[in-house]
Every structure is written in structure tokens, then in C-alpha cells.
Design a protein around this motif. Structure first.
Motif, short mmCIF file in Angstrom:
data_model
loop_
_atom_site.label_atom_id
_atom_site.label_comp_id
_atom_site.label_asym_id
_atom_site.label_seq_id
_atom_site.Cartn_x
_atom_site.Cartn_y
_atom_site.Cartn_z
N UNK A 287 0.58 -1.64 0.06
CA UNK A 287 -0.15 -0.05 0.31
C UNK A 287 1.03 1.38 -0.22
N UNK A 288 2.49 0.92 -0.57
CA UNK A 288 2.88 2.60 0.21
C UNK A 288 3.00 3.50 1.41
N UNK A 289 2.71 2.44 2.28
CA UNK A 289 2.02 3.64 3.77
C UNK A 289 1.00 4.25 3.21
N UNK A 290 -0.34 3.96 2.66
CA UNK A 290 -1.23 4.93 2.47
C UNK A 290 -1.92 4.33 2.48
N UNK A 291 -3.63 5.14 3.69
CA UNK A 291 -4.57 4.58 4.05
C UNK A 291 -5.56 4.36 3.11
N UNK A 292 -5.13 5.16 2.40
CA UNK A 292 -7.13 5.12 1.41
C UNK A 292 -6.07 4.37 0.14
#
Length: 388
Positions: free
Chosen positions: A208-213
Motif C-alpha cells: 500500500x506504500x504506507x497510504x491508508x487510502x
């Protein structure tokens, strides 16, 4: 005290066995063994104090190493009860440093110190975290399961620490719910998707690339893929599955869920669960406590959950960090590490004061000669294993 008596007690403890196990073994062989009272006398007078001393020195070395690095650290935390169920007497809460996989703190809590057995995990974690912070360590992230008490504690008392949820525990809980749904009539097809769904959650967190969205969007995309829809539009933007184009044969062999079916409705309710979607925000760093779970399995060798142990013995069972360090750093087993300490430290001093070992070895050498004594590997004499 005979050196052989000491050796048998040491070997029993370090092998993870109990007095009963070894006594039964010698009984079947029709061989004398020390009495139960003598066994536990040696354990309490020599073995446990030495283990405690070396354990404290080991933990001080680990803390000193972390202080010298002067960098924020990530810790993995989990509690281990001394018995199955919800009526445990002891709880051991352990913290492991993520990068080095070294145990940095172990906190033992007894149920009499808390309102209930369930509350021991929160108390153990709070004490352990306070002890590490008091040492001046900079803790950036703590990884735990989704226990409500732990979640509230970190949010209220330690707001500066980034609390991440263990992906492995979340996947494990999700799998249980999927299996439970799949056992219901008319939802058997969910069982065919259980592994793929848990793997998808793992993949979403990892990439997720440390992206919650991004994590949430990829997780919810499962509802499209599982019905055979691999390209869809959301808010004017077109998305597609990351697996590439499926062949006609793959599409035919896959049992897709039908929109509106009981299985799909149940799965949709589970995937879109508000609590799960909210918790995904604390899974963006893709952290899991797999190494800590393995460490707890090491502890099981010395303190099985089906047996009752006294407080002192539970403390001594934390030799697990010693064996864990030996396996990670030295390539030795626990017996090698502890034997060196036993020879060079407190037990050696106590035996030296009594002179019993020197007298016995000296007597044997006088009778059979030095060369024969060395060849025999003689330590304590023919009756060394009898109660003295």
C-alpha cells in the motif's frame, strides 16, 4: 553435593523436562535417581539464582546496545498466559525489537495484582513500556494485536507512539470468521475463497506504500474481483485488478460468487465492516509479530501451559531469551550458553567452597589413575545419582 546430582538437575531443566519425566525414565531403567526433595533443593539453591543473575546481565547488555544506537526503535509486543482459557494465574508480556529480533524486556504479572486475569496483559504492557521509557529509549512504533485494552492504553497514555496492528493476527481473525460463515448452509463456496481473501489482505498491507487510502481501496476491490469483475469505475476513475488478464480456462475453472447471493452479502458485510476499515489505518506499515510468536513457542519448551509452575520457576522460564539470542547470534543452543555461565559463575563458586567435587574427583584419580579417570569421564562417582 555430588557434581553428578547437579549435572542431572541442570540437564533436566535445560531440556525442558520435569522431575517426574526424568524420574520415570530412571525408574523404567531400574536405576537410582535423586529424590524429589533433593532435586528441588538443588534447583532453588543453585540453578534458579544463577539463571536470574545471568538473565539480568543479558537484558542489561541488550539495553546498553540499544542506547548506543541513539535511534528510534520499533517494538513488537504480545502477552503469554501460563494456561489456556481466561483463568490464567500468570501473564508474561514480552517486547521484541523488530530489526534485531532480540527480546528487550519481559514483564511477569500475577492475577492477584489485577482485577482479573484478562486485565493482566494491559498491566504487563504498561509496566514493560514504562520501564523501557525510563531507560531513555526512543520508541517510535509499537506493534500489537487489536486488544481493546491495549489500544486504549496506547492512545490515552502514549499518544506520541505510533500504534500499528499485527497483520498476522488480523488475518487469523478474518480467517476464523470466513470459516464460520462457510459452514452455514448455502455459503459453502466461501470456504473456497478463504485462503485467497486472507492473502489479499496481507498483500494490500504489504504494497500500500504506507497510504491508508490505497490500502482501503485495494481491500474493497475484492468485492469486484470475487464476482469475476476485473475492471470497474469509482468516482469517475477506472481501476483494475493487479493480477493481469485471466485466460478463458482460468475464468471457467474459478467459482465466482454471484452478486446478491447469500455468500456475497455475508462477505460484503464482513469486508466493509466499519471496525475493520478503521483498523486498516493502523496497518499501513505492514508490521507483524511472527518472530515474537516463535519466541513464545521457545518458552513453551520450558513452561508448558498444561503444567503449573511456581512464581520463581516462571521467572526462570524466561531463559527463553537466552536460547533465542544463542540461536540468532551465536549458533549455540541454550545448554551451551548456560553451561558456560554455570561453570564460571555462582554455582562454580558455591561448589568450590564446599570442596565436594574436588574430593570426589581426587578419590577416583587415586584409585584408578589420572588417565583412566579422564577416559571414564568420571565426575561424581558410581552413586552420584543417589540422594545425598
Amino acid at each position: 553435593m555430588s557434581a553428578m546430582n547437579l549435572a542431572t538437575v541442570v540437564a533436566t531443566i535445560y531440556s525442558g523436562a520435569t522431575y517426574t519425566d526424568i524420574a520415570d525414565f530412571f525408574k523404567i531403567m531400574d536405576t537410582n535417581y535423586i529424590s524429589e526433595r533433593r532435586f528441588y533443593d538443588i534447583q532453588s539453591q543453585y540453578i534458579l539464582p544463577t539463571i536470574a543473575t545471568y538473565y539480568e546481565e543479558h537484558m542489561e547488555d541488550v539495553l546498553r546496545e540499544m542506547k548506543g544506537q541513539c535511534k528510534p526503535i520499533t517494538l513488537m509486543g504480545d502477552g503469554r498466559s501460563d494456561s489456556p482459557g481466561f483463568s490464567a494465574k500468570y501473564m508474561v508480556y514480552s517486547f521484541m525489537k523488530e530489526k534485531t529480533e532480540k527480546i528487550v524486556h519481559v514483564q511477569l504479572v500475577q492475577n492477584t495484582e489485577c482485577s482479573s486475569s484478562v486485565a493482566m496483559e494491559k498491566v504487563g504492557m504498561e509496566r514493560a513500556l514504562d520501564a523501557l521509557l525510563a531507560q531513555g529509549l526512543s520508541i517510535e512504533t509499537v506493534v500489537t494485536d487489536r486488544a481493546p485494552s491495549i489500544r486504549k492504553l496506547l492512545k490515552d497514555k502514549y499518544p506520541s507512539i505510533n500504534h500499528q496492528f499485527d497483520v498476522w493476527h488480523v488475518c487469523k481473525g478474518l480467517k476464523k470468521k470466513l470459516v464460520s460463515l462457510g459452514k452455514k448452509k448455502g455459503m459453502e463456496d466461501l470456504l473456497l475463497w478463504t485462503r485467497s481473501i486472507t492473502n489479499h489482505l496481507w498483500w494490500c498491507c504489504q504494497y500500500c506504500g504506507q497510504d491508508s487510502s490505497v490500502l482501503k481501496r485495494r481491500w474493497l476491490s475484492l468485492l469486484h474481483h470475487i464476482t469475476g469483475e476485473h475492471e470497474w469505475t469509482v468516482d469517475g476513475e477506472t481501476y483494475s485488478c493487479s493480477h493481469g488478464t485471466l485466460t478463458g480456462d482460468q475464468c471457467l475453472r474459478t467459482i465466482w460468487l454471484q452478486c446478491g447471493s447469500p455468500s456475497f452479502k455475508a462477505l460484503k458485510s464482513l469486508i466493509e465492516n466499519k471496525s475493520l476499515i478503521r483498523d486498516l489505518e493502523q496497518m499501513t506499515l505492514f508490521k507483524h509479530t511472527g518472530s515474537l510468536e516463535v519466541y513464545h513457542n521457545v518458552i513453551l519448551k520450558f513452561a508448558p501451559k498444561r503444567l503449573h509452575f511456581t512464581y520463581d520457576t516462571i521467572v526462570a522460564a524466561q531463559t527463553g531469551p537466552l536460547q533465542w539470542r544463542a540461536r540468532q547470534d551465536l549458533g549455540w543452543n541454550a545448554a551451551d550458553v548456560m553451561e558456560l555461565q554455570l561453570i564460571g559463575r555462582e554455582i562454580g563458586d558455591r561448589l568450590k567452597n564446599t570442596g565436594s567435587v574436588r574430593r570426589q574427583v581426587s578419590n577416583v584419580r587415586d584409585e584408578v589413575g589420572d588417565a583412566d579417570a579422564d577416559e571414564m569421564g568420571y565426575v561424581g562417582g558410581r552413586d552420584a545419582c543417589s540422594d545425598q
